[in-house]
Design a protein around this motif. Structure first.
Motif, PDB file in Angstrom:
ATOM      1  N   LYS A 169       0.825  -1.214   0.000  1.00 31.26           N
ATOM      2  CA  LYS A 169       0.000   0.000   0.000  1.00 31.26           C
ATOM      3  C   LYS A 169       0.861   1.267   0.000  1.00 31.26           C
ATOM      4  O   LYS A 169       0.571   2.221  -0.720  1.00 31.26           O
ATOM      5  CB  LYS A 169      -0.907  -0.017   1.243  1.00 31.26           C
ATOM      6  N   GLU A 170       1.942   1.206   0.797  1.00 35.67           N
ATOM      7  CA  GLU A 170       2.764   2.400   0.942  1.00 35.67           C
ATOM      8  C   GLU A 170       3.395   2.804  -0.405  1.00 35.67           C
ATOM      9  O   GLU A 170       3.301   3.960  -0.824  1.00 35.67           O
ATOM     10  CB  GLU A 170       3.854   2.136   1.985  1.00 35.67           C
ATOM     11  N   ILE A 171       3.998   1.815  -1.076  1.00 39.37           N
ATOM     12  CA  ILE A 171       4.670   2.132  -2.346  1.00 39.37           C
ATOM     13  C   ILE A 171       3.639   2.559  -3.408  1.00 39.37           C
ATOM     14  O   ILE A 171       3.879   3.490  -4.176  1.00 39.37           O
ATOM     15  CB  ILE A 171       5.584   0.970  -2.838  1.00 39.37           C
ATOM     16  N   ASP A 172       2.484   1.903  -3.396  1.00 39.47           N
ATOM     17  CA  ASP A 172       1.451   2.283  -4.384  1.00 39.47           C
ATOM     18  C   ASP A 172       0.973   3.714  -4.149  1.00 39.47           C
ATOM     19  O   ASP A 172       0.816   4.486  -5.100  1.00 39.47           O
ATOM     20  CB  ASP A 172       0.263   1.320  -4.312  1.00 39.47           C
ATOM     21  N   THR A 173       0.759   4.072  -2.879  1.00 36.78           N
ATOM     22  CA  THR A 173       0.322   5.431  -2.564  1.00 36.78           C
ATOM     23  C   THR A 173       1.394   6.436  -2.975  1.00 36.78           C
ATOM     24  O   THR A 173       1.099   7.484  -3.542  1.00 36.78           O
ATOM     25  CB  THR A 173       0.037   5.562  -1.044  1.00 36.78           C
ATOM     26  N   TRP A 193       0.060  10.838 -16.742  1.00 41.08           N
ATOM     27  CA  TRP A 193      -1.351  10.415 -16.813  1.00 41.08           C
ATOM     28  C   TRP A 193      -1.433   8.914 -17.079  1.00 41.08           C
ATOM     29  O   TRP A 193      -2.242   8.202 -16.491  1.00 41.08           O
ATOM     30  CB  TRP A 193      -2.094  11.160 -17.931  1.00 41.08           C
ATOM     31  N   HIS A 194      -0.596   8.466 -17.999  1.00 39.75           N
ATOM     32  CA  HIS A 194      -0.569   7.036 -18.314  1.00 39.75           C
ATOM     33  C   HIS A 194      -0.259   6.218 -17.063  1.00 39.75           C
ATOM     34  O   HIS A 194      -0.943   5.246 -16.745  1.00 39.75           O
ATOM     35  CB  HIS A 194       0.470   6.753 -19.399  1.00 39.75           C
ATOM     36  N   TYR A 195       0.795   6.627 -16.368  1.00 38.63           N
ATOM     37  CA  TYR A 195       1.242   5.872 -15.185  1.00 38.63           C
ATOM     38  C   TYR A 195       0.135   5.872 -14.132  1.00 38.63           C
ATOM     39  O   TYR A 195      -0.100   4.875 -13.455  1.00 38.63           O
ATOM     40  CB  TYR A 195       2.533   6.498 -14.657  1.00 38.63           C
ATOM     41  N   ARG A 196      -0.561   7.014 -14.025  1.00 40.81           N
ATOM     42  CA  ARG A 196      -1.677   7.116 -13.072  1.00 40.81           C
ATOM     43  C   ARG A 196      -2.751   6.058 -13.386  1.00 40.81           C
ATOM     44  O   ARG A 196      -3.311   5.445 -12.486  1.00 40.81           O
ATOM     45  CB  ARG A 196      -2.272   8.521 -13.170  1.00 40.81           C
ATOM     46  N   SER A 197      -3.005   5.856 -14.676  1.00 39.89           N
ATOM     47  CA  SER A 197      -4.031   4.869 -15.053  1.00 39.89           C
ATOM     48  C   SER A 197      -3.628   3.457 -14.626  1.00 39.89           C
ATOM     49  O   SER A 197      -4.462   2.582 -14.450  1.00 39.89           O
ATOM     50  CB  SER A 197      -4.288   4.910 -16.566  1.00 39.89           C
ATOM     51  N   LYS A 198      -2.314   3.253 -14.482  1.00 38.32           N
ATOM     52  CA  LYS A 198      -1.833   1.928 -14.074  1.00 38.32           C
ATOM     53  C   LYS A 198      -1.824   1.780 -12.552  1.00 38.32           C
ATOM     54  O   LYS A 198      -1.930   0.668 -12.042  1.00 38.32           O
ATOM     55  CB  LYS A 198      -0.415   1.678 -14.616  1.00 38.32           C
ATOM     56  N   VAL A 199      -1.657   2.897 -11.835  1.00 34.90           N
ATOM     57  CA  VAL A 199      -1.543   2.821 -10.377  1.00 34.90           C
ATOM     58  C   VAL A 199      -2.910   2.916  -9.701  1.00 34.90           C
ATOM     59  O   VAL A 199      -3.150   2.290  -8.668  1.00 34.90           O
ATOM     60  CB  VAL A 199      -0.605   3.942  -9.839  1.00 34.90           C
ATOM     61  N   LEU A 200      -3.815   3.694 -10.308  1.00 30.78           N
ATOM     62  CA  LEU A 200      -5.127   3.931  -9.677  1.00 30.78           C
ATOM     63  C   LEU A 200      -5.859   2.641  -9.255  1.00 30.78           C
ATOM     64  O   LEU A 200      -6.333   2.561  -8.122  1.00 30.78           O
ATOM     65  CB  LEU A 200      -6.010   4.787 -10.604  1.00 30.78           C
TER      66      LEU A 200
END
Lengths: 323, 332
Positions: A169-173, A193-200
């Motif tokens: 959770k920590e690394i993902d946040t 934006w792309h990376y955000r779509s992968k992390v969200l």
């Protein structure tokens, strides 16, 4: 492709200037070619020693995209240098390799060979320092927020850190917040934006419905800000489209026809359809009948409105329904 | 003060032929030696451009065939130049050159296919060589080689498709690995790998078509990713992907043609990434290939999936995996 063919302005020259340049280059060419042939001789003679490693360094400083020389370097380390060393000394040599990377990456930040070598070094280290790598890739992306290799390496580093942790959770946040920072620096940073779509999705995974709604509202605020600031930029629009979900369009069957006294059927759709594989149909008694598409990869044509199928059981009289 | 480069509205075929012929004579340029690892790929770019311009004989056929064969290793893979290590990225251009010169029988296809198959990973992806870099580029290369040699059954196509689909993104495009950002050149490799595998149904044509056609900038040129500069090589990566998914009419062909033609060197031949820059054989090839897709008058037609002249693909007996040239004559 080496990036040295991109963005280099053509300079007007004349015969005299060209001649002078050629004379200067002739010396460099000789030096370079001598280095390369000496290095090849040493490698062919299996002299996998520090002196040969230094020859590869000299060549790579002049030509960091010469992939065969990077291969030699790894062979020298694996076959000649590491076997004589304990873990600590090995770690030290690999640390020097990482420093060598830092010297050269300035010449060409988009060199595949160099990024591959760094990955390899980390993969053979007994104690890779992923936090150090995390800092390094942060710096690289500060210098060029769109560097494809930088983002790719970041994913690699994060994957390794995630592997070591029970609670991701920590690394993902942290990564999610990193994309917020990058997007706020520039709403046009498509990479972020792309990376955000992968992390969200991993952020939302363990949340309650209320928490998810709150995150969703915050996302919409961010998108709104971006669209007001950069209305012509595609980045936020595409992210928005993805976030709210796209309405899928359904393809309808116009009809299906069997060819009298054969095993062939024609199925007609109201749009072009590409078949994913074998297909099953239902007969009049709602029994499933297996069959296969008449075309098989790789001869399967592009999407078509009608498809011919071959069915194993022959029992159709007129209309059938595709399952 | 920078002066405006001279302009032309036509493709200077003679100049480009001469430029490509001159490439092997520049041994007193340091650049010639520093780009040695790209030599075999350079031959592919040169031969293909020449064939599209109907001048394939401008390079000595027998010499080229011998050179290509000399780049092959015992493992079956090809190096970027004689004595350079084998890599899948150099193996495809070797096969492409030999196919274009109708000389595939000069090599042992079994060995090549064995080499390619040895680079496939458990998850279906391909690595570039023994050192383990994994990239969607290598999937396309593997599929293209095996398809050209009619040996697709020797690799696991289904698994490869599954892995490529993992590299698909929310914008309809594809990245270099799962999680990687969409990039036009990677999209070229994924879309056309899927075309060869008969698996184009994994592509959302309208979504991807939208992203791809947004790559055209006001000056007519195409970029590789949003908010990047235009570059002649994307005339190929973007346009061929659009051709394969049958959405090429979503860009303005006149403006793109104008942009490619404006990047020609009208003194010494060749095409550069952008007007006024130094030319190279890579951009010369992709500029001409782009024009061939745009059906530029006087050029032979090109196959968007294989990036090879359509008549070569047709004469190999391979099916056309696109509809782009169907209304054209055979292009020969």
């Amino acid at each position: 492709m080496s990036s040295n063919v991109h963005g280099v302005k053509k300079v007007k020259t004349n015969e005299e200037l060209a001649q002078a340049r050629k004379q200067k280059e002739a010396v460099k060419i000789k030096e370079y070619n001598d280095l390369v042939s000496r290095c090849k001789e040493e490698v062919e003679a299996k002299h996998f020693e520090f002196s040969t490693l230094r020859l590869t360094s000299d060549i790579l400083q002049l030509n960091p995209d010469y992939y065969t020389i990077w291969n030699y370097r790894r062979e020298i380390l694996l076959q000649g240098i590491f076997p004589t060393m304990d873990e600590e000394a090995k770690q030290q040599v690999l640390q020097q390799e990482l420093e060598f990377f830092m010297q050269l990456i300035r010449i060409n930040p988009k060199s595949y060979s160099m990024w591959n070598h760094r990955r390899w070094c980390l993969s053979v280290m007994s104690k890779p320092d992923w936090q150090q790598e995390f800092k390094l890739v942060g710096k690289m992306l500060d210098l060029d927020a769109r560097n494809f290799h930088g983002w790719s390496y970041r994913r690699n580093v994060v994957a390794n850190i995630r592997e070591q942790q029970l609670d991701t959770k920590e690394i993902d946040t942290k990564e999610f917040e990193y994309t917020s920072t990058k997007i706020k620096q520039s709403f046009s940073n498509y990479s972020a934006w792309h990376y955000r779509s992968k992390v969200l999705p991993s952020i939302l995974k363990d949340m309650t419905d209320e928490e998810r709604t709150a995150v969703g509202k915050k996302e919409l605020d961010l998108i709104k800000n971006a669209l007001y600031t950069e209305p012509d930029d595609q980045s936020a629009w595409l992210y928005y489209w993805w976030l709210v979900g796209r309405v899928p369009s359904h393809v309808q069957i116009v009809g299906a026809y069997s060819v009298s006294k054969t095993q062939f059927l024609f199925v007609v759709f109201d749009d072009e359809v590409q078949l994913a594989g074998d297909i099953a149909v239902q007969d009049e008694q709602n029994n499933k009948v297996n069959g296969s598409c008449y075309f098989q990869p790789p001869t399967m044509p592009s999407p078509l409105h009608s498809w011919m199928m071959k069915h194993w059981q022959f029992s159709f009289s007129n209309w059938i329904q595709v399952a | 003060m920078a002066t405006e480069p001279p302009k032309t509205d036509k493709l200077e075929v003679d100049l480009h032929v001469k430029y490509i012929q001159s490439l092997n004579t520049k041994k007193d340029d340091l650049e010639y030696w520093l780009t040695e690892h790209l030599r075999l790929q350079g031959i592919y770019w040169g031969i293909t451009a020449l064939d599209l311009m109907k001048h394939v004989d401008a390079l000595p056929r027998e010499e080229v065939i011998k050179y290509v064969c000399d780049c092959q290793h015992e493992s079956g893979g090809f190096g970027g130049h004689i004595g350079h290590d084998p890599h899948i990225q150099n193996t495809l251009p070797a096969i492409q050159v030999l196919a274009t010169l109708n000389a595939l029988d000069a090599i042992d296809a079994d060995k090549v296919v064995k080499y390619v198959a040895s680079l496939q990973n458990e998850d279906g992806s391909f690595q570039g060589d023994q050192w383990g870099e994994v990239d969607t580029r290598f999937c396309y290369i593997a599929l293209s080689i095996c398809s050209l040699l009619k040996r697709l059954d020797d690799i696991n196509v289904k698994k490869c498709v599954e892995w490529i689909v993992k590299c698909r993104n929310y914008d309809g495009g594809f990245g270099n690995q799962p999680g990687g950002e969409s990039h036009s050149a990677q999209i070229f490799t994924c879309v056309n790998a899927l075309a060869i595998a008969g698996a184009l149904h994994h592509v959302d044509r309208d979504l991807l078509g939208w992203w791809l056609c947004e790559r055209q900038l006001k000056n007519g040129g195409l970029n590789g990713r949003p908010e990047k500069l235009e570059d002649v090589c994307y005339s190929w990566w973007v346009l061929s992907s659009l051709a394969t998914i049958d959405r090429m009419d979503w860009i303005n062909p006149e403006k793109l043609t104008e942009f490619i033609l404006s990047a020609q060197d009208l003194e010494d031949g060749g095409i550069s990434d952008r007007p006024g820059d130094m030319v190279d054989v890579f951009h010369t090839h992709f500029g001409i290939a782009g024009l061939a897709l745009l059906k530029y008058d006087g050029l032979r037609s090109i196959d968007p999936v294989y990036c090879m002249p359509q008549h070569v693909i047709d004469s190999l007996g391979l099916p056309r995996l696109h509809q782009h040239n169907d209304k054209m004559e055979s292009g020969v």
